[in-house]
Design an enzyme around this catalytic site. Sequence first.
Site, PDB file in Angstrom:
ATOM      1  N   CYS A 113       0.814  -1.226   0.000  1.00  0.00           N
ATOM      2  CA  CYS A 113       0.000   0.000   0.000  1.00  0.00           C
ATOM      3  C   CYS A 113       0.847   1.275   0.000  1.00  0.00           C
ATOM      4  O   CYS A 113       0.340   2.350  -0.291  1.00  0.00           O
ATOM      5  CB  CYS A 113      -0.951  -0.006   1.192  1.00  0.00           C
ATOM      6  SG  CYS A 113      -2.088  -1.394   1.150  1.00  0.00           S
ATOM      7  N   HIS A 250      -3.257   7.357   1.795  1.00  0.00           N
ATOM      8  CA  HIS A 250      -3.639   6.008   1.374  1.00  0.00           C
ATOM      9  C   HIS A 250      -5.006   5.710   1.985  1.00  0.00           C
ATOM     10  O   HIS A 250      -5.265   6.033   3.143  1.00  0.00           O
ATOM     11  CB  HIS A 250      -2.601   4.989   1.846  1.00  0.00           C
ATOM     12  CG  HIS A 250      -3.086   3.580   1.709  1.00  0.00           C
ATOM     13  ND1 HIS A 250      -3.572   3.094   0.522  1.00  0.00           N
ATOM     14  CD2 HIS A 250      -3.190   2.569   2.608  1.00  0.00           C
ATOM     15  CE1 HIS A 250      -3.941   1.839   0.694  1.00  0.00           C
ATOM     16  NE2 HIS A 250      -3.722   1.490   1.951  1.00  0.00           N
ATOM     17  N   ASN A 280     -10.050  -0.141  -0.361  1.00  0.00           N
ATOM     18  CA  ASN A 280      -8.587  -0.043  -0.327  1.00  0.00           C
ATOM     19  C   ASN A 280      -8.027  -0.644  -1.617  1.00  0.00           C
ATOM     20  O   ASN A 280      -8.131  -1.853  -1.830  1.00  0.00           O
ATOM     21  CB  ASN A 280      -8.083  -0.809   0.907  1.00  0.00           C
ATOM     22  CG  ASN A 280      -6.567  -0.775   1.049  1.00  0.00           C
ATOM     23  OD1 ASN A 280      -5.857  -0.379   0.130  1.00  0.00           O
ATOM     24  ND2 ASN A 280      -6.080  -1.199   2.196  1.00  0.00           N
TER      25      ASN A 280
HETATM   26  O1  UT7 Z   1      -3.761  -0.883   3.580  1.00  0.00           O
HETATM   27  C1  UT7 Z   1      -2.972  -1.487   4.543  1.00  0.00           C
HETATM   28  C2  UT7 Z   1      -3.370  -1.090   5.848  1.00  0.00           C
HETATM   29  N1  UT7 Z   1      -4.592  -1.758   6.267  1.00  0.00           N
HETATM   30  C3  UT7 Z   1      -5.246  -1.215   7.229  1.00  0.00           C
HETATM   31  O2  UT7 Z   1      -4.873  -0.169   7.655  1.00  0.00           O
HETATM   32  C4  UT7 Z   1      -6.443  -1.940   7.826  1.00  0.00           C
HETATM   33  C5  UT7 Z   1      -6.428  -1.719   9.295  1.00  0.00           C
HETATM   34  N2  UT7 Z   1      -7.488  -2.307  10.033  1.00  0.00           N
HETATM   35  C6  UT7 Z   1      -8.795  -1.993   9.899  1.00  0.00           C
HETATM   36  O3  UT7 Z   1      -9.157  -1.242   9.021  1.00  0.00           O
HETATM   37  C7  UT7 Z   1      -9.791  -2.532  10.896  1.00  0.00           C
HETATM   38  O4  UT7 Z   1      -9.079  -3.160  11.950  1.00  0.00           O
HETATM   39  C8  UT7 Z   1     -10.798  -3.542  10.290  1.00  0.00           C
HETATM   40  C9  UT7 Z   1     -11.787  -2.809   9.412  1.00  0.00           C
HETATM   41  C10 UT7 Z   1     -10.055  -4.600   9.490  1.00  0.00           C
HETATM   42  C11 UT7 Z   1     -11.580  -4.240  11.397  1.00  0.00           C
HETATM   43  O5  UT7 Z   1     -12.202  -3.316  12.259  1.00  0.00           O
HETATM   44  P1  UT7 Z   1     -12.123  -3.503  13.847  1.00  0.00           P
HETATM   45  O6  UT7 Z   1     -12.945  -2.445  14.430  1.00  0.00           O
HETATM   46  O7  UT7 Z   1     -10.669  -3.542  14.212  1.00  0.00           O
HETATM   47  O8  UT7 Z   1     -12.845  -4.890  14.047  1.00  0.00           O
HETATM   48  P2  UT7 Z   1     -12.273  -6.260  14.642  1.00  0.00           P
HETATM   49  O9  UT7 Z   1     -11.277  -6.856  13.724  1.00  0.00           O
HETATM   50  O10 UT7 Z   1     -11.883  -6.037  16.067  1.00  0.00           O
HETATM   51  O11 UT7 Z   1     -13.576  -7.145  14.617  1.00  0.00           O
HETATM   52  C12 UT7 Z   1     -14.687  -6.852  15.469  1.00  0.00           C
HETATM   53  C13 UT7 Z   1     -15.723  -7.948  15.283  1.00  0.00           C
HETATM   54  C14 UT7 Z   1     -15.157  -9.352  15.440  1.00  0.00           C
HETATM   55  O12 UT7 Z   1     -16.113 -10.124  16.117  1.00  0.00           O
HETATM   56  P3  UT7 Z   1     -15.929 -10.476  17.676  1.00  0.00           P
HETATM   57  O13 UT7 Z   1     -14.630 -11.235  17.747  1.00  0.00           O
HETATM   58  O14 UT7 Z   1     -15.879  -9.151  18.371  1.00  0.00           O
HETATM   59  O15 UT7 Z   1     -17.133 -11.293  17.972  1.00  0.00           O
HETATM   60  C15 UT7 Z   1     -15.022  -9.850  14.026  1.00  0.00           C
HETATM   61  O16 UT7 Z   1     -15.134 -11.243  13.909  1.00  0.00           O
HETATM   62  O17 UT7 Z   1     -16.274  -7.889  13.956  1.00  0.00           O
HETATM   63  C16 UT7 Z   1     -16.205  -9.187  13.346  1.00  0.00           C
HETATM   64  N3  UT7 Z   1     -16.004  -9.005  11.927  1.00  0.00           N
HETATM   65  C17 UT7 Z   1     -17.021  -8.823  11.081  1.00  0.00           C
HETATM   66  N4  UT7 Z   1     -18.352  -8.764  11.262  1.00  0.00           N
HETATM   67  C18 UT7 Z   1     -19.114  -8.539  10.169  1.00  0.00           C
HETATM   68  C19 UT7 Z   1     -14.838  -8.952  11.249  1.00  0.00           C
HETATM   69  N5  UT7 Z   1     -15.072  -8.747   9.945  1.00  0.00           N
HETATM   70  C20 UT7 Z   1     -16.421  -8.666   9.806  1.00  0.00           C
HETATM   71  C21 UT7 Z   1     -17.279  -8.431   8.725  1.00  0.00           C
HETATM   72  N6  UT7 Z   1     -18.605  -8.381   8.949  1.00  0.00           N
HETATM   73  N7  UT7 Z   1     -16.820  -8.245   7.473  1.00  0.00           N
END
Ligand code: UT7
Length: 323
Positions: A113, A250, A280
């Site tokens: 990225c 980005h 992204n």
């Molecule tokens: O380009 C390179 C750089 N990349 C980035 O910068 C990405 C960085 N990270 C992010 O953008 C965020 O961390 C995400 C969007 C990937 C995730 O958001 P989050 O607020 O950190 O969520 P999380 O990973 O803590 O997940 C929260 C919950 C989980 O469930 P539990 O364990 O709390 O029950 C996940 O299983 O959301 C669940 N979950 C989803 N639910 C519905 C994860 N993906 C999904 C989904 N739909 N697509």
Amino acid sequence: MIRSVIEGVGSYLPEKVLTNAELAVKVDTTDEWIVERSGITKRYVAADNQKTSDLAIAAAERALKAAGRDGKDVDLFVVATTTPDQIFPATAARVQAALGRPGVPSFDVQAVCSGFVYGLAVVDNFIKAGQAKCAVLIGAEVFSRIVDWTDRTTCVLFGDGAGAVVLGAQEGNGSTADRGIISTHLHSDGRYHDMLYVDGGPGTTNATGYVRMKGKEVFRHAVVNLTEAVNEALAANNVTIDDVDWLVPHQANRRILDSTAQKLGLDPAKVVVTVDQHANTSAASIPLALSQAVSDGRIKKGHLVLMEAMGGGFTWGSSLVRM
Ligand code: UT7
């Protein structure tokens, strides 16, 4: 001194749009979750017969047209990509064959990225060293090909597209009033390899593999690293955040953009946001956002633009550019 001036910007998005609602049919997710956690509403996906080079060539043609240049003027082609057509030859060689003169150098840059910011540094150094006078730099990806469409934690976040800039050598006086790339600042820390990677490759599984990410950790590092990279660019040039007309970051997650702007004390209205529309697109996201803001008239000649990115590796960096 010689400056690398952005003479033209162009972009290309594939025709096919994939909405959150359509994704929710494929994996266990909802439009509400995706919008709330990432700001993304849709992404573009390349057709089965479209390769990264096809997207790159289309974007480069538009950038050349905007610059009033012919591909035959170009003496360097660089493509920043993580999803090359093939392991080799470089995707840039296809672009050079389609648009350029036989014999001029072409190669790819791989910094995921951060690829476009890395590419700006590479091209700027070629131009400043007198080894290129007119370069085309493209960020192009078909990230949809390396996404695991059964993994809801990653597949909702990415999209395909390409953006390009034409950079020409022009004489400047060495001040931040010059048009062109004022500075570039690159970093990496390979200790974080396993936070964001593809679980395959010729040297490991001999298959392409899929994107794997520890999203929460990447998010945390992204806000810190991006804020530092912006402050580094400001300090190096003795300018303040208020001097910056536009931040073109980005586009990984709307919440990363908002948190970074808040940490920097930057007016959110000065942040170019496309993640809602494009998701992204890795190395393509900055030139796609730049192209959008130039074509809709927000970014104008003479504006001071700060670009920043963070990606797998980790890699991250920034570039201060006067348009
Ligand atoms: O380009 C390179 C750089 N990349 C980035 O910068 C990405 C960085 N990270 C992010 O953008 C965020 O961390 C995400 C969007 C990937 C995730 O958001 P989050 O607020 O950190 O969520 P999380 O990973 O803590 O997940 C929260 C919950 C989980 O469930 P539990 O364990 O709390 O029950 C996940 O299983 O959301 C669940 N979950 C989803 N639910 C519905 C994860 N993906 C999904 C989904 N739909 N697509």
